[in-house]
Design a protein around this motif. Structure first.
Motif, PDB file in Angstrom:
ATOM      1  N   ARG A 194       0.822  -1.207   0.000  1.00 19.17           N
ATOM      2  CA  ARG A 194       0.000   0.000   0.000  1.00 19.17           C
ATOM      3  C   ARG A 194       0.858   1.260   0.000  1.00 19.17           C
ATOM      4  NH1 ARG A 194      -5.390   0.167   1.089  1.00 19.17           N
ATOM      5  NH2 ARG A 194      -6.416  -1.787   0.515  1.00 19.17           N
ATOM      6  N   VAL A 219       2.243   1.719  -3.604  1.00 21.30           N
ATOM      7  CA  VAL A 219       1.263   2.193  -4.587  1.00 21.30           C
ATOM      8  C   VAL A 219       0.814   3.619  -4.255  1.00 21.30           C
ATOM      9  CG1 VAL A 219      -0.977   1.757  -5.649  1.00 21.30           C
ATOM     10  CG2 VAL A 219       0.567  -0.145  -5.202  1.00 21.30           C
ATOM     11  N   ALA A 220       0.701   3.938  -2.957  1.00 23.42           N
ATOM     12  CA  ALA A 220       0.334   5.310  -2.576  1.00 23.42           C
ATOM     13  C   ALA A 220       1.375   6.292  -3.122  1.00 23.42           C
ATOM     14  CB  ALA A 220       0.226   5.426  -1.060  1.00 23.42           C
ATOM     15  N   GLN A 279       1.029   6.772  -6.767  1.00 19.65           N
ATOM     16  CA  GLN A 279      -0.106   7.647  -7.083  1.00 19.65           C
ATOM     17  C   GLN A 279       0.282   9.109  -6.901  1.00 19.65           C
ATOM     18  OE1 GLN A 279      -2.851   7.392  -8.544  1.00 19.65           O
ATOM     19  NE2 GLN A 279      -3.903   5.476  -8.120  1.00 19.65           N
ATOM     20  N   GLU A 315      -6.456  -8.215  -1.957  1.00 24.20           N
ATOM     21  CA  GLU A 315      -6.644  -6.861  -2.503  1.00 24.20           C
ATOM     22  C   GLU A 315      -7.666  -6.889  -3.643  1.00 24.20           C
ATOM     23  OE1 GLU A 315      -5.756  -4.002  -1.423  1.00 24.20           O
ATOM     24  OE2 GLU A 315      -3.871  -4.163  -0.301  1.00 24.20           O
ATOM     25  N   GLN A 320      -8.645  -3.807  -5.930  1.00 22.67           N
ATOM     26  CA  GLN A 320      -7.633  -3.223  -6.817  1.00 22.67           C
ATOM     27  C   GLN A 320      -7.703  -3.806  -8.215  1.00 22.67           C
ATOM     28  OE1 GLN A 320      -5.944  -0.813  -5.363  1.00 22.67           O
ATOM     29  NE2 GLN A 320      -5.835  -1.337  -3.175  1.00 22.67           N
ATOM     30  N   PRO A 376      -2.506   0.765 -11.372  1.00 20.78           N
ATOM     31  CA  PRO A 376      -2.226   0.454  -9.958  1.00 20.78           C
ATOM     32  C   PRO A 376      -2.366  -1.053  -9.677  1.00 20.78           C
ATOM     33  CG  PRO A 376      -3.680   2.371 -10.126  1.00 20.78           C
ATOM     34  CD  PRO A 376      -3.521   1.828 -11.522  1.00 20.78           C
ATOM     35  N   GLN A 392      -5.202   4.843  -0.432  1.00 19.19           N
ATOM     36  CA  GLN A 392      -4.414   3.610  -0.558  1.00 19.19           C
ATOM     37  C   GLN A 392      -3.652   3.318   0.742  1.00 19.19           C
ATOM     38  OE1 GLN A 392      -4.256   1.138  -2.469  1.00 19.19           O
ATOM     39  NE2 GLN A 392      -4.556   1.712  -4.617  1.00 19.19           N
ATOM     40  N   LEU A 401      -9.984   0.357  -0.186  1.00 17.30           N
ATOM     41  CA  LEU A 401      -9.732   0.114  -1.606  1.00 17.30           C
ATOM     42  C   LEU A 401      -9.482  -1.363  -1.901  1.00 17.30           C
ATOM     43  CD1 LEU A 401      -9.624   3.121  -1.546  1.00 17.30           C
ATOM     44  CD2 LEU A 401      -7.553   3.085  -2.899  1.00 17.30           C
ATOM     45  N   PRO A 445     -10.045   2.192  -6.709  1.00 19.51           N
ATOM     46  CA  PRO A 445      -9.370   3.494  -6.879  1.00 19.51           C
ATOM     47  C   PRO A 445      -9.934   4.272  -8.084  1.00 19.51           C
ATOM     48  CG  PRO A 445      -7.758   1.749  -6.487  1.00 19.51           C
ATOM     49  CD  PRO A 445      -9.088   1.070  -6.639  1.00 19.51           C
TER      50      PRO A 445
END
Lengths: 499, 499
Positions: free
Chosen positions: A59, A62-63, A66, A314, A317, A348, B66, B99, B348
């Protein structure tokens, strides 16, 4: 004259689709929830919805991907460890344009390479990134593959299996062998694309093992009716049945596919979820490549994986991949072309896939935390599998195999004759009747066995093993209370459903 | 006997699909890139891949969603503004499980509500969240809708439009009216699902306007051949043609759909991308609802939108929605059921959709920055649209309408007879020949007009207007140099392709 989207004029295949995981039970549960009732959604394998916390490391990565501008923020090191920052830079370097740009329709080449390396480590045989396509979850990959295989209805005769009415949804000639019980993604998609499904039965009394003779019977029946069987599905570990296939069993299946010239679609999305040491997960591909000539060069195999399952869970996602073995290049190109229509899987989700196949290693800053979190989830799933199986087996007229893998429990419910009649009066399939009563009494939202397929006159339900460990004893107690009362209410001298 | 995934045995509809946006030109461009050549990918509307920076606010919000554990980090305020933190909390409160959890298959109810509020503000008529489904980008929504509408090939006679061979891909009886030129998502998906496409021609000399008489001709031709036409597609603003439809034109179209009982599929993904003040975007829904009885209660309309286009350009996130107007509840349920098979759109991407329809407001901490970033992108797109149109119109034998909206330029290239013959010798369609030469000479990767459809003997190419503003003059100069040399090389006394 009716209009284009009037019900009467819709694509008939769309109308024929049945999808029980979000069917009558789910809709009723959603209604009850709106009315304020507390619902325990065990109908879908959706771990985070039941309180499982996400793993921190993926996480964080990926955060950061982003919000790439944070990489230039002097405070970034206060909230993200150095290996997270390095990994985010790595994934951003694999894209051109970051998470906001379409990737190649097969997914980012750099991530497909990470997947290939994972497969090689897992199986001991090299894997080619060009034969790995990333997808929006495994379901989308399965759907694309079935759409590629199933030919339209013009190609053959109309066939109806009168003995197995549940699976006569789309009566055309190009057919897919699917285990029963099965995850309804398969039956629904085969209907949607106008194919039809040939069931082969798993043996409940042999812990849901696959008896190769059942397979032979199914295909003989199909052949005797001039049906061209083109593909076979296995789900390993099993959904809803939870069994792990042995190496010997996989060899038999692969030989069968070789002789019958079937593509094997291997749904291996639960490969991380194994709760016993006696029979570990082994991939169809590993077994195939170990079998040597002529099998290893001949059997067409497509294997599916995802970030939704495993202990990552997840689901939201939507990340996944499929790997193709022994598929001709011209077919691989066709699959690429069709994938291009929807441009690219979400980026993502692709990065989650990369992280899942390439997690932190011993020595990395984030390793210890990642490892602790991972083990805690897997250990807890194992405990929950035991609590649930034992709970079901302590109930009147309920018998349940142990969940060796995946994330479901699939107990058989021996319904009293009187309950079967009450269901009939209510216009319900008996297991739907039982599950609706369970839902109304306890808030536990399950899926009736009829949604997955079962032998005639035998009844089950599927529940996930995902409710929080601390809630599990109370849930099982609530189930037992309901079940034992239900049995009392309906039992009389006329006996039960078959076993 | 061949195997299940051998090319000969594949679903014939899969083989018939043509998808030029990632077709021969794209594949060649990818090869050249691998060989080290600098490629300017203008084949797909993919702004971030060409250097457009993401808007800060939405990325901050999704990054925090996220990594929800950052909400408890004492340092979070150092890297994220307070309104970002509040918005992340808001979206997380709309999910159960964040998410990582599948949402409802239609998308998160709270975000569908935000979309409905946006539509109401835009159109002045209330919108029902229950009729809004979130999708993995608009393409997936379009594909689902076409799959719902197109009936299998068993339902009618085989029809071949011999005069328009490009669109005789799938010769069955239930048909979709599609503009030509069109975005090949439509032709490809209609082929894939075994339908076929009835073209109606846009008028290049009237700035790609839609002449209702062309529509009438197309439908009469279809009727005279016993074809049941069930739906019509409009792309507004146009792709690849860049025109904005006027209110009067939309009224004509909607009346036509009413009289012919056609579902109108309104692809409005470029609604934010308008580069002139004379004709702003107006939604098909707004026009329909303003038309009053009987139209507003009768015409079936499905409208599509996305986070990929607009000035956000968040293609890789795969977020989108469709809204249904006057679709019967039973059909809405069927669409829900089919959406359920693939469980849920990526979460997301759903949040990006929510943010796009509900951006920062004046007074919010992040408003000024968001507004500055937004205006800068839109202003620059407008400038690039002008540079490109002017650039093309300065070239020998090239004529190009102004890009009123969307993100493409679609110049007509008048090819000399000798070039057409050279193409024939090379076994290429003339515009493919031209575009390949352009690619090899300049690295500019475009899509030949034949991928979108064009009148017989007329040639175009499509390019996005997305290369960075500062690179644009050099790109247009490089194009001009190539084009003018090409024309010199091939011109002789035998004239040109038609206009």
């Amino acid at each position: 004259m009716s209009k284009g989207l009037d019900y009467e004029t819709l694509n008939e295949n769309v109308k024929k689709v049945q999808y029980a995981v979000r069917g009558e039970l789910y809709l009723r549960a959603s209604e009850l929830q709106k009315e304020g009732k507390k619902i325990i959604f065990t109908n879908v394998g959706n771990p985070h919805a039941l309180g499982q916390k996400p793993l921190t490391f993926p996480r964080q990565v990926v955060a950061l991907c982003q919000a790439p501008f944070l990489l230039d923020d002097p405070n970034v090191g206060l909230v993200f460890p150095a290996d997270v920052i390095a990994r985010a830079r790595h994934y951003l370097s694999l894209t051109s344009g970051g998470l906001g740009a379409y990737s190649d329709s097969r997914g980012l080449p750099g991530i497909r390479k990470e997947v290939a390396e994972f497969i090689e480590r897992r199986d001991g045989y090299p894997s080619d990134p060009e034969l790995i396509y990333l997808t929006d979850g495994a379901s989308k990959g399965v759907m694309q593959m079935l759409n590629t295989i199933i030919r339209g209805g013009n190609d053959g005769d109309i066939i109806v299996f009168s003995s197995i009415p549940r699976f006569t949804l789309a009566p055309f000639a190009f057919q897919i062998l699917v285990p029963v019980p099965q995850y309804p993604l398969y039956s629904a998609t085969i209907s949607l694309y106008g194919g039809s499904l040939i069931p082969y039965y798993l043996e409940e009394t042999a812990n849901w093992g696959l008896d190769i003779n059942n397979l032979r019977q199914s295909i003989s029946l199909a052949r005797s009716r001039d049906i061209t069987v083109r593909a076979m599905v296995i789900i390993n570990p099993g959904n809803p049945t939870g069994q792990c296939l042995s190496e010997a069993n996989l060899q038999e299946i692969l030989k069968f596919c070789y002789h019958e010239k079937l593509v094997l679609l291997a749904d291996e999305v639960y490969q991380q979820n194994v709760y016993q040491d006696e029979r570990l997960f082994i991939s169809a591909r590993k077994v195939l490549l170990a079998m040597g000539s002529p099998f290893n060069k001949e059997v067409q195999l497509v294997s599916f994986h995802t970030v939704s399952k495993g202990y990552w869970g997840e689901c939201g996602q939507r990340g996944g991949y499929f790997e193709m073995t022994n598929i001709p290049p011209q077919t691989v190109d066709e699959i690429y072309k069709v994938a291009s229509i929807s441009l690219s899987p979400n980026v993502p989700g692709q990065i989650f896939m990369g992280l899942m196949v390439n997690p932190p290693k011993p020595g990395d800053i984030s390793y210890l935390k990642f490892d602790l979190e991972s083990k805690a989830i897997l250990e807890s799933l194992k405990k929950r599998a035991h609590i649930m199986t034992n709970g079901f087996n302590s109930c009147r007229n309920v018998v349940c195999n142990f969940t060796e893998g995946a994330m479901y429990s699939f107990p058989q419910i021996r319904l009293p004759q009187k309950a079967i009649e009450a269901a009939k009066t209510a216009g319900k399939v008996p297991d739907v009747f039982y599950c609706l009563k369970l839902l109304e009494a306890t808030g536990i939202s399950t899926v009736p066995g009829s949604g997955f397929g079962q032998k005639d006159g035998v009844f089950h339900l599927r529940t996930t093993i995902l409710p929080a460990e601390e809630d599990m004893p109370a849930i099982m107690e609530s189930f037992k209370k309901f079940n034992d009362r239900f049995m009392e209410q309906y039992e009389d001298s006329r006996g039960y459903s078959r076993m």
